[in-house]
Design a protein around this motif. Structure first.
Motif, PDB file in Angstrom:
ATOM      1  N   ALA A 149       0.833  -1.219   0.000  1.00 30.14           N
ATOM      2  CA  ALA A 149       0.000   0.000   0.000  1.00 30.14           C
ATOM      3  C   ALA A 149       0.862   1.262   0.000  1.00 30.14           C
ATOM      4  O   ALA A 149       0.448   2.304   0.490  1.00 30.14           O
ATOM      5  N   ALA A 150       2.042   1.189  -0.588  1.00 29.92           N
ATOM      6  CA  ALA A 150       2.991   2.303  -0.549  1.00 29.92           C
ATOM      7  C   ALA A 150       2.485   3.529  -1.310  1.00 29.92           C
ATOM      8  O   ALA A 150       1.722   3.414  -2.265  1.00 29.92           O
ATOM      9  N   THR A 151       2.964   4.677  -0.850  1.00 31.81           N
ATOM     10  CA  THR A 151       2.717   5.952  -1.518  1.00 31.81           C
ATOM     11  C   THR A 151       4.062   6.519  -1.938  1.00 31.81           C
ATOM     12  O   THR A 151       5.024   6.487  -1.173  1.00 31.81           O
ATOM     13  N   VAL A 152       4.110   7.060  -3.155  1.00 34.04           N
ATOM     14  CA  VAL A 152       5.312   7.702  -3.682  1.00 34.04           C
ATOM     15  C   VAL A 152       4.948   9.142  -4.030  1.00 34.04           C
ATOM     16  O   VAL A 152       3.958   9.383  -4.719  1.00 34.04           O
ATOM     17  N   VAL A 153       5.733  10.080  -3.533  1.00 32.67           N
ATOM     18  CA  VAL A 153       5.533  11.495  -3.813  1.00 32.67           C
ATOM     19  C   VAL A 153       6.670  11.953  -4.720  1.00 32.67           C
ATOM     20  O   VAL A 153       7.840  11.766  -4.385  1.00 32.67           O
ATOM     21  N   VAL A 154       6.325  12.542  -5.853  1.00 29.19           N
ATOM     22  CA  VAL A 154       7.328  13.055  -6.789  1.00 29.19           C
ATOM     23  C   VAL A 154       7.128  14.558  -6.908  1.00 29.19           C
ATOM     24  O   VAL A 154       6.028  15.018  -7.224  1.00 29.19           O
ATOM     25  N   GLU A 155       8.199  15.302  -6.654  1.00 31.56           N
ATOM     26  CA  GLU A 155       8.157  16.757  -6.771  1.00 31.56           C
ATOM     27  C   GLU A 155       8.946  17.165  -8.008  1.00 31.56           C
ATOM     28  O   GLU A 155      10.080  16.735  -8.186  1.00 31.56           O
ATOM     29  N   ARG A 156       8.328  17.978  -8.863  1.00 31.50           N
ATOM     30  CA  ARG A 156       8.949  18.427 -10.115  1.00 31.50           C
ATOM     31  C   ARG A 156       8.591  19.884 -10.366  1.00 31.50           C
ATOM     32  O   ARG A 156       7.726  20.456  -9.703  1.00 31.50           O
ATOM     33  N   SER A 157       9.191  20.445 -11.380  1.00 24.38           N
ATOM     34  CA  SER A 157       8.828  21.770 -11.851  1.00 24.38           C
ATOM     35  C   SER A 157       7.488  21.671 -12.572  1.00 24.38           C
ATOM     36  O   SER A 157       7.173  20.646 -13.184  1.00 24.38           O
ATOM     37  N   THR A 158       6.725  22.742 -12.531  1.00 22.65           N
ATOM     38  CA  THR A 158       5.461  22.758 -13.279  1.00 22.65           C
ATOM     39  C   THR A 158       5.718  22.703 -14.786  1.00 22.65           C
ATOM     40  O   THR A 158       4.817  22.374 -15.547  1.00 22.65           O
ATOM     41  N   ARG A 159       6.934  22.995 -15.218  1.00 17.53           N
ATOM     42  CA  ARG A 159       7.280  22.925 -16.637  1.00 17.53           C
ATOM     43  C   ARG A 159       7.588  21.490 -17.079  1.00 17.53           C
ATOM     44  O   ARG A 159       7.694  21.226 -18.275  1.00 17.53           O
ATOM     45  N   SER A 160       7.723  20.573 -16.133  1.00 11.09           N
ATOM     46  CA  SER A 160       7.981  19.166 -16.454  1.00 11.09           C
ATOM     47  C   SER A 160       6.654  18.442 -16.647  1.00 11.09           C
ATOM     48  O   SER A 160       5.658  18.779 -15.998  1.00 11.09           O
ATOM     49  N   PRO A 161       6.634  17.433 -17.516  1.00 11.22           N
ATOM     50  CA  PRO A 161       5.396  16.663 -17.670  1.00 11.22           C
ATOM     51  C   PRO A 161       5.132  15.805 -16.423  1.00 11.22           C
ATOM     52  O   PRO A 161       6.040  15.571 -15.619  1.00 11.22           O
ATOM     53  N   GLU A 162       3.891  15.349 -16.301  1.00 10.03           N
ATOM     54  CA  GLU A 162       3.589  14.400 -15.228  1.00 10.03           C
ATOM     55  C   GLU A 162       4.484  13.181 -15.404  1.00 10.03           C
ATOM     56  O   GLU A 162       4.736  12.763 -16.533  1.00 10.03           O
ATOM     57  N   PRO A 163       4.944  12.602 -14.299  1.00  9.89           N
ATOM     58  CA  PRO A 163       5.762  11.396 -14.450  1.00  9.89           C
ATOM     59  C   PRO A 163       4.933  10.258 -15.054  1.00  9.89           C
ATOM     60  O   PRO A 163       3.749  10.114 -14.737  1.00  9.89           O
ATOM     61  N   ALA A 164       5.551   9.495 -15.933  1.00  7.86           N
ATOM     62  CA  ALA A 164       4.885   8.334 -16.526  1.00  7.86           C
ATOM     63  C   ALA A 164       5.125   7.156 -15.593  1.00  7.86           C
ATOM     64  O   ALA A 164       6.250   6.672 -15.495  1.00  7.86           O
ATOM     65  N   PRO A 165       4.097   6.695 -14.880  1.00  7.84           N
ATOM     66  CA  PRO A 165       4.323   5.625 -13.907  1.00  7.84           C
ATOM     67  C   PRO A 165       4.691   4.311 -14.602  1.00  7.84           C
ATOM     68  O   PRO A 165       4.051   3.919 -15.571  1.00  7.84           O
ATOM     69  N   PRO A 166       5.724   3.630 -14.099  1.00  6.71           N
ATOM     70  CA  PRO A 166       6.066   2.326 -14.648  1.00  6.71           C
ATOM     71  C   PRO A 166       5.068   1.282 -14.161  1.00  6.71           C
ATOM     72  O   PRO A 166       4.241   1.566 -13.281  1.00  6.71           O
ATOM     73  N   ASP A 167       5.123   0.084 -14.720  1.00  7.07           N
ATOM     74  CA  ASP A 167       4.293  -1.005 -14.212  1.00  7.07           C
ATOM     75  C   ASP A 167       4.552  -1.136 -12.718  1.00  7.07           C
ATOM     76  O   ASP A 167       5.697  -1.118 -12.279  1.00  7.07           O
ATOM     77  N   GLY A 168       3.494  -1.229 -11.946  1.00  7.11           N
ATOM     78  CA  GLY A 168       3.614  -1.345 -10.500  1.00  7.11           C
ATOM     79  C   GLY A 168       3.279  -0.069  -9.753  1.00  7.11           C
ATOM     80  O   GLY A 168       3.143  -0.077  -8.538  1.00  7.11           O
ATOM     81  N   LEU A 169       3.163   1.046 -10.478  1.00 14.80           N
ATOM     82  CA  LEU A 169       2.774   2.314  -9.868  1.00 14.80           C
ATOM     83  C   LEU A 169       1.651   2.930 -10.682  1.00 14.80           C
ATOM     84  O   LEU A 169       1.589   2.757 -11.894  1.00 14.80           O
ATOM     85  N   GLU A 170       0.777   3.659  -9.998  1.00 15.53           N
ATOM     86  CA  GLU A 170      -0.264   4.411 -10.701  1.00 15.53           C
ATOM     87  C   GLU A 170      -0.346   5.815 -10.125  1.00 15.53           C
ATOM     88  O   GLU A 170      -0.167   6.026  -8.920  1.00 15.53           O
ATOM     89  N   LEU A 171      -0.591   6.780 -11.001  1.00 16.05           N
ATOM     90  CA  LEU A 171      -0.699   8.175 -10.599  1.00 16.05           C
ATOM     91  C   LEU A 171      -2.074   8.411  -9.988  1.00 16.05           C
ATOM     92  O   LEU A 171      -3.094   8.124 -10.607  1.00 16.05           O
TER      93      LEU A 171
END
Length: 191
Positions: A149-171
């Motif tokens: 039930a893990a949670t992953v937080v990704v911080e990026r610039s607003t100019r970067s696209p949303e991260p493309a989650p690999p198999d095993g993660l969902e946005l």
């Protein structure tokens, strides 16, 4: 000034590396941790802070009840700052209830190649110039180390696209705060 916002070390001022890092603002950290606490993702969690910089994100989790925090930072100077900040937070912990805080002075990819155990919460705040392919590789390498039930937080610039989650993660959701975009991902069902 960077400081711990809440928990047993609330208002504690933290040192920041002289250069090469971009500390997360208090406003963004408060929003992130409000969302995480609403998910009950912090208390008692094993937390991994990748690209730790000053360690502020992971140490905020420690102050708010995480059981264990590992700060991964490849820059030796920044890792030293993480160690000093961790010692300050540990000194504020209630007697007998100090979280385990470890600082690892290695690159994120090297750490993930040899990491053991599962993480409940992972905080990923890479330099904004880290490319999308490199971020994708980090997220893919992280998947085998996530609790169900893990949670992953990704911080990026607003100019970067949303991260493309690999198999095993969902946005789950994305929010912007000024120039900062915060993406919450969770371990995919059946991952």
């Amino acid at each position: 000034m960077t400081r711990i916002i809440a928990g047993f070390a609330g208002s504690l001022a933290l040192a920041v590396p002289r250069s090469g890092t971009r500390p997360t603002s208090d406003r963004v950290r408060e929003a992130v941790f409000s969302a995480l606490e609403a998910r009950d993702a912090v208390d008692g969690a094993r937390v991994l802070d990748l690209f730790a910089g000053s360690g502020a994100l992971g140490l905020e989790a420690a102050s708010r009840g995480a059981a264990e925090v590992v700060l991964v930072e490849r820059d030796a100077g920044a890792a030293g700052v993480c160690r000093r900040n961790a010692a300050l937070v540990e000194a504020r912990a209630p007697r007998g209830a100090a979280p385990r805080i470890h600082v690892v002075a290695r690159s994120v990819s090297a750490y993930l190649e040899s990491a053991v155990g599962e993480w409940d919460l992972v905080l990923v705040d890479p330099p904004y110039e880290l490319g999308e392919a490199e971020l994708g590789a980090v997220l893919a390498a992280l998947v085998p180390h996530l609790a169900p039930a893990a949670t992953v937080v990704v911080e990026r610039s607003t100019r970067s696209p949303e991260p493309a989650p690999p198999d095993g993660l969902e946005l789950d959701r994305s929010r912007t705060y000024g120039e900062t975009a915060v993406h919450l991902l969770s371990a995919a069902s059946g991952a």
